[in-house]
Design a protein around this motif. Structure first.
Motif, PDB file in Angstrom:
ATOM      1  N   THR A  76      -1.935   2.767  13.802  1.00  9.67           N
ATOM      2  CA  THR A  76      -3.144   2.004  13.502  1.00  9.67           C
ATOM      3  C   THR A  76      -3.021   1.256  12.183  1.00  9.67           C
ATOM      4  O   THR A  76      -2.161   1.568  11.358  1.00  9.67           O
ATOM      5  CB  THR A  76      -4.376   2.928  13.411  1.00  9.67           C
ATOM      6  OG1 THR A  76      -4.155   3.894  12.373  1.00  9.67           O
ATOM      7  CG2 THR A  76      -4.611   3.654  14.723  1.00  9.67           C
ATOM      8  N   LYS A  77      -3.907   0.274  11.990  1.00 11.45           N
ATOM      9  CA  LYS A  77      -4.012  -0.420  10.704  1.00 11.45           C
ATOM     10  C   LYS A  77      -4.763   0.469   9.720  1.00 11.45           C
ATOM     11  O   LYS A  77      -5.248   1.553  10.079  1.00 11.45           O
ATOM     12  CB  LYS A  77      -4.727  -1.752  10.889  1.00 11.45           C
ATOM     13  CG  LYS A  77      -6.171  -1.659  11.414  1.00 11.45           C
ATOM     14  CD  LYS A  77      -6.757  -3.051  11.594  1.00 11.45           C
ATOM     15  CE  LYS A  77      -8.210  -3.005  12.097  1.00 11.45           C
ATOM     16  NZ  LYS A  77      -8.313  -2.534  13.482  1.00 11.45           N
ATOM     17  N   THR A  78      -4.936  -0.014   8.504  1.00 12.36           N
ATOM     18  CA  THR A  78      -5.584   0.798   7.470  1.00 12.36           C
ATOM     19  C   THR A  78      -7.080   0.958   7.699  1.00 12.36           C
ATOM     20  O   THR A  78      -7.629   2.038   7.495  1.00 12.36           O
ATOM     21  CB  THR A  78      -5.336   0.189   6.081  1.00 12.36           C
ATOM     22  OG1 THR A  78      -3.940   0.319   5.777  1.00 12.36           O
ATOM     23  CG2 THR A  78      -6.145   0.897   5.004  1.00 12.36           C
ATOM     24  N   GLY A  79      -7.780  -0.111   8.112  1.00 16.63           N
ATOM     25  CA  GLY A  79      -9.219   0.060   8.255  1.00 16.63           C
ATOM     26  C   GLY A  79      -9.958  -1.190   8.671  1.00 16.63           C
ATOM     27  O   GLY A  79      -9.358  -2.205   9.038  1.00 16.63           O
ATOM     28  N   MET A  83      -5.635  -5.268   7.539  1.00 13.72           N
ATOM     29  CA  MET A  83      -4.422  -5.252   8.352  1.00 13.72           C
ATOM     30  C   MET A  83      -3.460  -6.325   7.867  1.00 13.72           C
ATOM     31  O   MET A  83      -3.872  -7.339   7.293  1.00 13.72           O
ATOM     32  CB  MET A  83      -4.774  -5.499   9.818  1.00 13.72           C
ATOM     33  CG  MET A  83      -5.514  -6.804  10.075  1.00 13.72           C
ATOM     34  SD  MET A  83      -6.134  -6.965  11.769  1.00 13.72           S
ATOM     35  CE  MET A  83      -4.590  -6.981  12.683  1.00 13.72           C
ATOM     36  N   ARG A  84      -2.191  -6.061   8.087  1.00 15.80           N
ATOM     37  CA  ARG A  84      -1.167  -7.043   7.763  1.00 15.80           C
ATOM     38  C   ARG A  84      -1.409  -8.317   8.559  1.00 15.80           C
ATOM     39  O   ARG A  84      -1.767  -8.272   9.728  1.00 15.80           O
ATOM     40  CB  ARG A  84       0.227  -6.481   8.061  1.00 15.80           C
ATOM     41  CG  ARG A  84       0.711  -5.480   7.016  1.00 15.80           C
ATOM     42  CD  ARG A  84       2.000  -4.810   7.430  1.00 15.80           C
ATOM     43  NE  ARG A  84       2.556  -3.985   6.372  1.00 15.80           N
ATOM     44  CZ  ARG A  84       3.506  -3.066   6.549  1.00 15.80           C
ATOM     45  NH1 ARG A  84       3.975  -2.849   7.775  1.00 15.80           N
ATOM     46  NH2 ARG A  84       3.973  -2.372   5.524  1.00 15.80           N
ATOM     47  N   HIS A 135      -4.331  -8.055   3.668  1.00 15.72           N
ATOM     48  CA  HIS A 135      -2.907  -7.855   3.954  1.00 15.72           C
ATOM     49  C   HIS A 135      -2.265  -6.976   2.895  1.00 15.72           C
ATOM     50  O   HIS A 135      -1.496  -6.055   3.211  1.00 15.72           O
ATOM     51  CB  HIS A 135      -2.205  -9.216   4.016  1.00 15.72           C
ATOM     52  CG  HIS A 135      -0.709  -9.132   4.076  1.00 15.72           C
ATOM     53  ND1 HIS A 135      -0.016  -9.201   5.262  1.00 15.72           N
ATOM     54  CD2 HIS A 135       0.233  -8.974   3.099  1.00 15.72           C
ATOM     55  CE1 HIS A 135       1.278  -9.097   5.018  1.00 15.72           C
ATOM     56  NE2 HIS A 135       1.452  -8.961   3.701  1.00 15.72           N
ATOM     57  N   GLU A 136      -2.561  -7.256   1.646  1.00 14.70           N
ATOM     58  CA  GLU A 136      -1.925  -6.519   0.551  1.00 14.70           C
ATOM     59  C   GLU A 136      -2.342  -5.052   0.538  1.00 14.70           C
ATOM     60  O   GLU A 136      -1.523  -4.167   0.263  1.00 14.70           O
ATOM     61  CB  GLU A 136      -2.263  -7.181  -0.780  1.00 14.70           C
ATOM     62  CG  GLU A 136      -1.567  -8.526  -0.968  1.00 14.70           C
ATOM     63  CD  GLU A 136      -2.077  -9.300  -2.173  1.00 14.70           C
ATOM     64  OE1 GLU A 136      -1.255  -9.982  -2.817  1.00 14.70           O
ATOM     65  OE2 GLU A 136      -3.296  -9.243  -2.465  1.00 14.70           O
ATOM     66  N   GLU A 188      -6.026   2.941  -4.936  1.00 14.91           N
ATOM     67  CA  GLU A 188      -5.378   2.407  -6.141  1.00 14.91           C
ATOM     68  C   GLU A 188      -5.264   0.889  -6.128  1.00 14.91           C
ATOM     69  O   GLU A 188      -5.424   0.235  -7.158  1.00 14.91           O
ATOM     70  CB  GLU A 188      -3.982   3.021  -6.299  1.00 14.91           C
ATOM     71  CG  GLU A 188      -3.984   4.505  -6.629  1.00 14.91           C
ATOM     72  CD  GLU A 188      -2.597   5.126  -6.515  1.00 14.91           C
ATOM     73  OE1 GLU A 188      -2.465   6.315  -6.826  1.00 14.91           O
ATOM     74  OE2 GLU A 188      -1.654   4.419  -6.087  1.00 14.91           O
ATOM     75  N   VAL A 189      -4.977   0.304  -4.972  1.00 18.70           N
ATOM     76  CA  VAL A 189      -4.681  -1.129  -4.925  1.00 18.70           C
ATOM     77  C   VAL A 189      -5.905  -1.993  -4.637  1.00 18.70           C
ATOM     78  O   VAL A 189      -5.843  -3.216  -4.796  1.00 18.70           O
ATOM     79  CB  VAL A 189      -3.596  -1.438  -3.867  1.00 18.70           C
ATOM     80  CG1 VAL A 189      -2.322  -0.669  -4.171  1.00 18.70           C
ATOM     81  CG2 VAL A 189      -4.085  -1.124  -2.453  1.00 18.70           C
ATOM     82  N   THR A 190      -7.010  -1.382  -4.237  1.00 18.31           N
ATOM     83  CA  THR A 190      -8.183  -2.163  -3.834  1.00 18.31           C
ATOM     84  C   THR A 190      -8.959  -2.672  -5.039  1.00 18.31           C
ATOM     85  O   THR A 190      -9.337  -1.904  -5.921  1.00 18.31           O
ATOM     86  CB  THR A 190      -9.114  -1.317  -2.952  1.00 18.31           C
ATOM     87  OG1 THR A 190      -8.436  -0.980  -1.737  1.00 18.31           O
ATOM     88  CG2 THR A 190     -10.393  -2.077  -2.611  1.00 18.31           C
TER      89      THR A 190
END
Length: 365
Positions: free
Chosen positions: A293-296, A310-311, A272-273, A263-265
């Protein structure tokens, strides 16, 4: 090749160095359209900011190297003689004072051979700039990625149709491997992860030959085909025989986080977002202590490449970037859930190159 060489020359000029050195790996393959192995025999291509390129090539690879159409001078060496003299001969032709290298790929002994041939040489880690040349995928590259993904999805569909209670993880991994090659894979993109029960709580688990899948187990498969130089990276988590309500609730949290990533991509949003939005869903669930883990990460010729989702990474996403959206929750000693899609960033949003269903699915019944 000339067009691509000009990109590396531009990197050298931008970094104010004399040349860029490329070793076998994804950047080398992108440049020359051929793969060479990294082993004990150094093979290095030097691309100066101005002037002709040159290469250090093991003698036994000369014929293969000829086939790529390299137009610069080649300095070859034989095992019996060692490679130091080849580096020194090239250095006498190209008296560089500074050099940009692939910091995540070049091996230490190659770095040392270069430093010995050019005393006082300033060596710059230009991994970000060199690999950044391939961060935006062309339409043809997206098509090749899609081919690898579709091969992987067909293999996954075949594999899960064969899974039954009582099979070992290594048996399931064998089925998956056979299906990948039967469907056209050139190779594994990476060593596949097939993990059931408590093993699924280890993000990088290894398949066990002494554990038999039990009814109610989570079964996590993380794998991908390599096809024509491009990698797929897909994860799906299934439940074997049946699923209890508590496990279904964990799965739902990961599923919602994955959907949020889609949705946000879009172009203009930062890494980060995206990660903040995805991990935020998991943090708001009752299972925040299971986040590990981070998102990807980016995906292309390498399984892990930029951009890293990642943040703290405020790199702005651009149309043509491809990355994995793979939120997960892992309870050590119990089970884990990960759902991973490969996403193409577009100007208006994103397109999932992965089409395999990701709703909660019970198999082996």
């Amino acid at each position: 090749m000339c067009k691509l060489l000009s990109q590396y020359r531009a990197v050298a000029r931008d970094l104010n160095v004399d040349a860029v050195a490329i070793v076998p790996g994804p950047n080398f393959t992108r440049l020359f359209g051929a793969e060479f192995h990294s082993n004990e025999r150094p093979l290095v291509v030097f691309i100066p900011a101005e002037g002709d390129a040159a290469a250090i090539v093991p003698n036994l690879e000369l014929r293969s190297f000829d086939l790529i159409g390299f137009e610069g001078e080649v300095f070859d060496w034989r095992d019996q003689d060692g490679y130091d003299h080849a580096f020194k001969a090239l250095a006498s032709q190209l008296p560089h004072s500074s050099l940009a290298v692939e910091g995540q790929i070049m091996r230490v002994f190659v770095h040392h051979a270069i430093a010995a041939a050019w005393p006082g040489l300033r060596i710059v880690d230009a991994e970000k700039q060199i690999s950044g040349l391939r961060i935006i995928k062309s339409e043809s590259e997206v098509s090749l990625l899609s081919d690898a993904i579709h091969i992987s999805e067909r293999a996954l569909d075949h594999t899960i149709s064969k899974v039954r209670v009582g099979m070992t993880e290594t048996e399931i991994q064998g089925l998956l491997t056979q299906a990948l090659f039967a469907n056209g894979a050139d190779a594994h993109a990476f060593g596949p992860i097939v993990a059931a029960g408590d093993n699924s709580a280890m993000p990088h688990a290894h398949a066990r030959s002494d554990y038999r899948v039990q009814a109610g187990d989570a079964l996590l498969l993380d794998f991908g085909a390599r096809k024509d130089g491009f990698c797929a990276d897909i994860t799906r988590t299934f439940f074997v025989g049946h699923v209890d309500d508590a496990s279904a609730e964990v799965y739902d949290a990961v599923y919602r986080a994955n959907l949020r990533g889609h949705e946000v991509t879009k172009a203009g949003v930062t890494c980060h977002e995206v990660d903040d939005a995805v991990i935020g869903v998991l943090e708001a669930s009752p299972f925040a202590d299971r986040i590990r883990t981070k998102t990807g990460h980016g995906l292309g010729r390498d399984v892990h490449e930029a951009p890293y989702i990642m943040r703290g990474n405020h790199q702005v996403l651009e149309a043509g970037m491809v990355f994995t959206n793979e939120p997960g929750l892992y309870q050590i000693g119990e089970f884990g859930v990960r759902i991973e899609d490969d996403i193409l960033v577009t100007d208006t949003g994103c397109r999932s190159l992965t089409q395999f269903p990701k709703e909660l699915t019970v198999i082996g019944t």
